[in-house]
Design an enzyme around this catalytic site. Structure first.
Site, PDB file in Angstrom:
ATOM      1  N   CYS A 183      -3.672   8.776   5.784  1.00  0.00           N
ATOM      2  CA  CYS A 183      -2.424   8.709   6.557  1.00  0.00           C
ATOM      3  C   CYS A 183      -2.720   8.910   8.037  1.00  0.00           C
ATOM      4  O   CYS A 183      -2.124   8.252   8.899  1.00  0.00           O
ATOM      5  CB  CYS A 183      -1.449   9.789   6.097  1.00  0.00           C
ATOM      6  SG  CYS A 183      -0.929   9.629   4.383  1.00  0.00           S
ATOM      7  N   ASP A 224       2.486   2.281   2.603  1.00  0.00           N
ATOM      8  CA  ASP A 224       2.383   2.897   3.932  1.00  0.00           C
ATOM      9  C   ASP A 224       2.624   1.867   5.011  1.00  0.00           C
ATOM     10  O   ASP A 224       1.828   0.940   5.149  1.00  0.00           O
ATOM     11  CB  ASP A 224       0.971   3.448   4.135  1.00  0.00           C
ATOM     12  CG  ASP A 224       0.876   4.927   3.842  1.00  0.00           C
ATOM     13  OD1 ASP A 224      -0.118   5.323   3.196  1.00  0.00           O
ATOM     14  OD2 ASP A 224       1.776   5.665   4.256  1.00  0.00           O
ATOM     15  N   CYS A 271       4.629   8.374   2.558  1.00  0.00           N
ATOM     16  CA  CYS A 271       4.799   9.736   2.044  1.00  0.00           C
ATOM     17  C   CYS A 271       5.004  10.723   3.195  1.00  0.00           C
ATOM     18  O   CYS A 271       4.894  10.365   4.373  1.00  0.00           O
ATOM     19  CB  CYS A 271       3.580  10.138   1.226  1.00  0.00           C
ATOM     20  SG  CYS A 271       2.095  10.285   2.206  1.00  0.00           S
ATOM     21  N   CYS A 280       0.830  -1.210   0.000  1.00  0.00           N
ATOM     22  CA  CYS A 280       0.000   0.000   0.000  1.00  0.00           C
ATOM     23  C   CYS A 280       0.859   1.253   0.000  1.00  0.00           C
ATOM     24  O   CYS A 280       0.356   2.357  -0.101  1.00  0.00           O
ATOM     25  CB  CYS A 280      -0.912   0.023   1.218  1.00  0.00           C
ATOM     26  SG  CYS A 280      -1.998  -1.382   1.291  1.00  0.00           S
TER      27      CYS A 280
END
Lengths: 163, 417
Positions: A135, A68, A92, A66
């Site tokens: 996030c 993340d 990110c 993913c």
């Protein structure tokens, strides 16, 4: 004006032409700051060591596929308060900032207070755009997972029957 | 000499206009501003002249006749016109007949401007085969041959891939398409967007029937491109997308973007002259860039065939580090990433996925694409900044920790949300 234009770098040029500030980065200053000046980065030991320590709770959420992955570690004192927290993040800028912010907020809180942290608060603090809200959700998941891990290690599972 | 930051390493996305191109365009705004369709006055004639000069310049670049160059708004339009135009013209059955109207061959990792028209045609009764590329990114003639059928009418394969720069076997695939019995003709289209202006192209020697080209990839203005349409052996006909005034031999109606076309022509002329020396220079710079990065970091991989790539594109995956954070960290370098975070869909690059790069490494990729205005100094700067940023992000990365401790990341059961 022409002289200034000739010597300005790319961003400054656009500002001079348009007469207003150009947002060249998609990130808020706060997000960038968490990357440029990271706080609480790290781990309380190797994966093996942490597994054995009952004063540390680890939350590992997300997946490489993913893009993340967040690892949040909390160090809890005798009174059940979070005395220290560390994070590592593959993701990110917004993901890094979200997990970094989580560690800052957790320090000094009780486990219950930590559990009450909502992703929406992270979104607001970091000015995350809609496309980056997930996030903050992952960071909330990481906090809960770390607290759950600590409780589980210490046999104080919250709101569950022992099964 | 101080570097102007940020440095521009995203030439595959678009390129800066060459100042000589801009100079050539300027008279066409306030001095030569007629409509090329105005047949009765000098404003129109002079404008038409400018367009016809550009047409010849582009034809010369690709070894075509000037009558074979159609101006469009860019490669996306050229792709749409070529693919839909050819399919609908050469369909074996009418629309709505319920029968397969024809078979089309393309590849999984083509640009969306090719894939989406193909998907549209599937809805219109055509069958499309999407070839899976090799792990080095290449599409070979053998692969196309294996999928050719009696009812194949069109093959569309890009000359060079925009994400990795990998080069497909275009002349060989073209030869295959032309070597067909009567009545089983296959039209061959290639998306030449990344190729034309950088690498030598000859539509006859390279067996191409249709080719898309874009001005803004070769230091010309945005908003203009061209489609090469073969007139002899075979003569290719297309159903038009834009209908109206009948411009461009009925293939593309609409007032000509005169200033843009003039700029495009000038860019093509410059490319023809400077292509060879530029290619050498950029290849040397790209080699230096990749060598510097590979020497300074562990766990990096260059995506795509090592040699059969355009000289200016470098697509590298950096293990344990995510692409968007890497771009944020390298704030003085303008480039693009195969990371999901940088695409609106949150999906990682489908191009890298198609060649078998795992999702995690697809998230960790950066594309740097050099151009005419990049310098060696910029390359040195980029090497240093990339290495520094990757190391800093690896310090932040739980995956890197696990890797250092010898934990196999692929064996972990991740709880994705």
């Amino acid at each position: 004006m022409a002289g200034a234009l000739a010597h300005a770098d790319a961003q400054e040029k656009v500002r001079l032409i348009k007469g207003r500030k150009v947002n060249t980065m998609a990130y808020s200053d706060k997000v960038i700051e968490h990357y440029e000046k990271p706080r609480n980065v790290g781990s309380f030991g190797t994966q093996k060591e942490i597994k054995e320590r009952t004063d540390i709770g680890v939350g590992l959420v997300g997946a490489p596929e993913c893009g993340d992955v967040m690892q949040l570690q909390i160090k809890v004192d005798q009174d059940g308060n979070i005395e220290d927290a560390k994070f590592k993040c593959f993701g990110c800028g917004s993901a890094i900032a979200s997990s970094s912010l989580a560690t800052e907020w957790l320090k000094g809180k009780s486990l219950d207070e930590g559990e009450a942290i909502r992703n929406t608060e992270i979104v607001e603090e970091l000015s995350l755009p809609p496309v980056k809200i997930h996030c903050s959700v992952l960071a909330e998941d990481a906090i809960k997972a770390a607290i759950e891990d600590y409780r589980h290690k210490n046999g104080i599972d919250h709101d569950h029957d022992e099964s | 000499m101080t570097l102007t930051k940020p440095i521009y390493f995203d030439n595959a996305a678009t390129s800066r206009c060459d100042p000589r191109v801009v100079e050539a365009m300027l008279p066409y705004f306030t001095e030569i501003y007629g409509n090329t369709g105005s047949r009765n006055h000098s404003f129109g004639w002079v404008a038409e002249d400018g367009v016809e000069v550009a047409r010849r310049q582009i034809a010369a670049l690709i070894g075509a006749d000037r009558k074979e160059v159609i101006f469009t708004s860019g490669s996306t339009e050229s792709n749409n016109l070529a693919i839909k135009g050819a399919a609908r013209m050469y369909a074996k059955h009418p629309a709505g007949s319920g029968e397969c109207r024809g078979h089309i061959i393309t590849a999984q990792h083509e640009h969306k401007a090719t894939l989406d028209p193909c998907k549209r045609l599937e809805k219109e009764g055509f069958e499309v085969t999407y070839l899976e590329p090799r792990s080095d990114g290449l599409i070979t003639a053998e692969m196309v041959k294996a999928e050719m059928r009696d009812d194949t009418i069109l093959v569309t394969i890009m000359w060079a891939n925009n994400e990795m720069g990998t080069i497909n076997e275009i002349p060989e695939i073209g030869a295959l398409c032309h070597d067909r019995p009567a009545g089983k003709q296959v039209i061959f289209h290639t998306d030449g967007t990344q190729w034309v202006g950088k690498m030598p192209a000859n539509v006859t020697a390279d067996n191409v029937d249709l080719m898309s080209m874009s001005s803004h990839k070769m230091y010309g203005p945005k908003g203009v491109g061209a489609l090469y349409v073969r007139r002899r052996r075979p003569r290719v006909r297309l159903t038009a997308l834009l209908e109206g005034g009948g411009q461009e031999r009925g293939m593309r109606s609409g007032t000509m973007n005169v200033s843009g076309i003039v700029g495009f022509g000038k860019a093509a002329e410059l490319a023809g002259h400077e292509m060879d020396s530029e290619r050498e220079r950029l290849l040397a710079l790209r080699k230096k860039l990749e060598a510097g990065i590979v020497a300074g970091l562990s766990d990096v991989q260059i995506n795509g065939h090592p040699e059969k790539r355009l000289p200016n594109i470098s697509n590298i995956s950096y293990g344990f580090v995510e692409g968007e954070s890497l771009m944020m960290a390298c704030k003085d370098i303008a480039m693009s990433s195969g990371s999901a975070c940088t695409s609106a869909s949150l999906e990682p690059s489908y191009v890298l996925k198609a060649i078998g790069v795992g999702d995690d490494l697809a998230h960790s990729s950066l594309r740097m694409s050099l151009g005419r205005f990049n310098t060696e100094e910029e390359v040195d700067f980029a090497i240093a900044q990339v290495i520094k940023s990757v190391n800093k992000l690896r310090d932040l990365s739980p995956l890197y920790d696990m890797h250092k401790e010898g934990i196999d990341i692929t064996k972990i059961e991740w709880q994705a949300h």
